[in-house]
Every structure is written in C-alpha cells, then in structure tokens.
Design a protein around this motif. Sequence first.
Motif, PDB file in Angstrom:
ATOM      1  N   PRO A  31       0.828  -1.213   0.000  1.00 47.94           N
ATOM      2  CA  PRO A  31       0.000   0.000   0.000  1.00 47.94           C
ATOM      3  C   PRO A  31       0.863   1.264   0.000  1.00 47.94           C
ATOM      4  N   ASP A  32       0.455   2.223  -0.807  1.00 44.97           N
ATOM      5  CA  ASP A  32       1.127   3.520  -0.975  1.00 44.97           C
ATOM      6  C   ASP A  32       2.497   3.416  -1.653  1.00 44.97           C
ATOM      7  N   GLU A  33       2.863   2.224  -2.121  1.00 40.71           N
ATOM      8  CA  GLU A  33       4.118   2.067  -2.862  1.00 40.71           C
ATOM      9  C   GLU A  33       3.911   2.576  -4.286  1.00 40.71           C
ATOM     10  N   GLN A  34       4.903   3.263  -4.803  1.00 43.00           N
ATOM     11  CA  GLN A  34       4.797   3.783  -6.159  1.00 43.00           C
ATOM     12  C   GLN A  34       4.968   2.651  -7.161  1.00 43.00           C
ATOM     13  N   VAL A  35       4.067   2.619  -8.141  1.00 44.93           N
ATOM     14  CA  VAL A  35       4.188   1.628  -9.220  1.00 44.93           C
ATOM     15  C   VAL A  35       5.132   2.206 -10.265  1.00 44.93           C
ATOM     16  N   PRO A  36       5.720   1.345 -11.095  1.00 50.02           N
ATOM     17  CA  PRO A  36       6.659   1.863 -12.105  1.00 50.02           C
ATOM     18  C   PRO A  36       5.988   2.907 -13.000  1.00 50.02           C
ATOM     19  N   SER A  37       6.756   3.895 -13.406  1.00 54.40           N
ATOM     20  CA  SER A  37       6.216   4.926 -14.292  1.00 54.40           C
ATOM     21  C   SER A  37       5.837   4.305 -15.624  1.00 54.40           C
ATOM     22  N   VAL A  38       4.968   4.986 -16.346  1.00 54.18           N
ATOM     23  CA  VAL A  38       4.521   4.514 -17.655  1.00 54.18           C
ATOM     24  C   VAL A  38       5.726   4.325 -18.566  1.00 54.18           C
ATOM     25  N   ARG A  39       6.599   5.290 -18.602  1.00 59.07           N
ATOM     26  CA  ARG A  39       7.769   5.237 -19.481  1.00 59.07           C
ATOM     27  C   ARG A  39       8.693   4.070 -19.109  1.00 59.07           C
ATOM     28  N   THR A  40       8.948   3.900 -17.812  1.00 61.15           N
ATOM     29  CA  THR A  40       9.827   2.822 -17.345  1.00 61.15           C
ATOM     30  C   THR A  40       9.267   1.456 -17.702  1.00 61.15           C
ATOM     31  N   LEU A  41       7.972   1.258 -17.420  1.00 59.52           N
ATOM     32  CA  LEU A  41       7.347  -0.027 -17.690  1.00 59.52           C
ATOM     33  C   LEU A  41       7.253  -0.305 -19.190  1.00 59.52           C
ATOM     34  N   ALA A  42       6.976   0.738 -19.961  1.00 61.61           N
ATOM     35  CA  ALA A  42       6.909   0.574 -21.415  1.00 61.61           C
ATOM     36  C   ALA A  42       8.270   0.149 -21.972  1.00 61.61           C
ATOM     37  N   THR A  43       9.330   0.725 -21.451  1.00 61.53           N
ATOM     38  CA  THR A  43      10.683   0.355 -21.875  1.00 61.53           C
ATOM     39  C   THR A  43      11.010  -1.067 -21.451  1.00 61.53           C
ATOM     40  N   GLU A  44      10.685  -1.390 -20.202  1.00 57.65           N
ATOM     41  CA  GLU A  44      10.983  -2.717 -19.658  1.00 57.65           C
ATOM     42  C   GLU A  44      10.256  -3.821 -20.428  1.00 57.65           C
ATOM     43  N   LEU A  45       8.978  -3.577 -20.752  1.00 58.40           N
ATOM     44  CA  LEU A  45       8.172  -4.589 -21.430  1.00 58.40           C
ATOM     45  C   LEU A  45       8.192  -4.442 -22.952  1.00 58.40           C
ATOM     46  N   THR A  46       8.841  -3.411 -23.425  1.00 56.73           N
ATOM     47  CA  THR A  46       8.899  -3.063 -24.852  1.00 56.73           C
ATOM     48  C   THR A  46       7.510  -3.046 -25.494  1.00 56.73           C
ATOM     49  N   ILE A  47       6.622  -2.269 -24.864  1.00 50.09           N
ATOM     50  CA  ILE A  47       5.290  -2.051 -25.425  1.00 50.09           C
ATOM     51  C   ILE A  47       4.982  -0.559 -25.420  1.00 50.09           C
ATOM     52  N   ASN A  76      -3.213   1.739  -3.988  1.00 47.33           N
ATOM     53  CA  ASN A  76      -4.251   2.243  -3.094  1.00 47.33           C
ATOM     54  C   ASN A  76      -4.287   1.389  -1.826  1.00 47.33           C
ATOM     55  N   PRO A  77      -4.102   2.001  -0.658  1.00 52.51           N
ATOM     56  CA  PRO A  77      -4.146   1.213   0.582  1.00 52.51           C
ATOM     57  C   PRO A  77      -5.545   0.672   0.874  1.00 52.51           C
ATOM     58  N   ASN A  78      -6.549   1.212   0.227  1.00 53.99           N
ATOM     59  CA  ASN A  78      -7.923   0.768   0.456  1.00 53.99           C
ATOM     60  C   ASN A  78      -8.414  -0.160  -0.641  1.00 53.99           C
ATOM     61  N   HIS A  79      -7.482  -0.862  -1.327  1.00 55.56           N
ATOM     62  CA  HIS A  79      -7.904  -1.729  -2.435  1.00 55.56           C
ATOM     63  C   HIS A  79      -8.748  -2.899  -1.961  1.00 55.56           C
ATOM     64  N   LYS A  80      -8.775  -3.165  -0.662  1.00 53.28           N
ATOM     65  CA  LYS A  80      -9.565  -4.285  -0.149  1.00 53.28           C
ATOM     66  C   LYS A  80     -11.011  -3.902   0.113  1.00 53.28           C
ATOM     67  N   ILE A  81     -11.341  -2.641  -0.125  1.00 52.96           N
ATOM     68  CA  ILE A  81     -12.725  -2.220   0.045  1.00 52.96           C
ATOM     69  C   ILE A  81     -13.578  -3.028  -0.910  1.00 52.96           C
ATOM     70  N   ARG A  82     -14.619  -3.612  -0.392  1.00 50.43           N
ATOM     71  CA  ARG A  82     -15.447  -4.493  -1.212  1.00 50.43           C
ATOM     72  C   ARG A  82     -16.422  -3.691  -2.060  1.00 50.43           C
ATOM     73  N   ASP A  83     -16.367  -3.947  -3.336  1.00 43.04           N
ATOM     74  CA  ASP A  83     -17.269  -3.319  -4.279  1.00 43.04           C
ATOM     75  C   ASP A  83     -18.351  -4.345  -4.597  1.00 43.04           C
ATOM     76  N   SER A  84     -19.581  -4.074  -4.155  1.00 44.07           N
ATOM     77  CA  SER A  84     -20.650  -5.063  -4.275  1.00 44.07           C
ATOM     78  C   SER A  84     -20.897  -5.489  -5.719  1.00 44.07           C
ATOM     79  N   GLU A  85     -20.758  -4.578  -6.660  1.00 45.50           N
ATOM     80  CA  GLU A  85     -20.960  -4.925  -8.067  1.00 45.50           C
ATOM     81  C   GLU A  85     -19.862  -5.880  -8.546  1.00 45.50           C
ATOM     82  N   LYS A  86     -18.632  -5.624  -8.136  1.00 49.69           N
ATOM     83  CA  LYS A  86     -17.518  -6.490  -8.509  1.00 49.69           C
ATOM     84  C   LYS A  86     -17.704  -7.875  -7.896  1.00 49.69           C
TER      85      LYS A  86
END
Length: 129
Positions: A31-47, A76-86
């Motif tokens: 939670p609250d950890e930064q995910v790789p930037s779009v540019r970094t991930l695009a380079t890493e995955l070559t997409i 998101n630290p609250n990703h475990k919030i239950r979404d009834s539709e999901k």
Amino acid sequence: MFELDMRSRKPIYEQLVDKMKELIMNEVLKPDEQVPSVRTLATELTINPNTIQKAYRELETQGFIYSIKGKGSFVNPNHKIRDSEKIKTIKQELEKLILEALFIGISVNELIQTIQELDSAKGGGDEND
C-alpha cells in the motif's frame, strides 16, 4: 517485474491489469508504494506507453491504484474495500466455472479441496482482511 504473453488473444493492457492486480493482492506491491512509471514499464516490457497508460487508468477506475499529478501512480491502501458490483460479477463467473467443472466430472470434494488449498496459500478470507 513480470512477463506478458504477446501471442495471447487477451489484449496486452488486460494482461497488464491482471498482473498488476495479482501483485497488489499478493502484497508484492505494498500500500502507498509507487508503481513503475509509464515510461519505465513501457521500456521494460517493450510495449507502447499508451497501452500502459490504458492499463493504469483501468486499475485506477477499479480502485487498485491512485495517481498524484506530477508524482506518479501508487498502490491504493484501500484496495480491499469491497465493491458489491464487482463481488456480484465474480460470483456469477465463479458459478459458471463451477457448473462447467461439475459437468465435466470434477467432484464437489475436489472443488472444495482446491478452494481450501488456494485459501491457505493466498491467505484469503475475512480473517485476513
């Protein structure tokens, strides 16, 4: 970080969304950890960076990540919030798969055993929420 199947019929952005969700749910990404930037991930995955951006938008819509302008995207630290539709959608999909499994001859006990193995391996359930 992970690999995508370029030969799969499933769109690349959907594969990316699924992999990111898996990493978040298994708490590889904290939670609250930064995910790789779009540019970094695009380079890493070559997409294409637009593919990454589309996946990040979807993850944000589903509540798994949030963005801070100029800083990036974070888990998101609250990703475990239950979404009834999901939950409703997942139960419907699960019902179809269970009926198919029963139809092809998988026993109820085998299904229960599989669920219990997954539960103990993943640490799922209300006790760990």
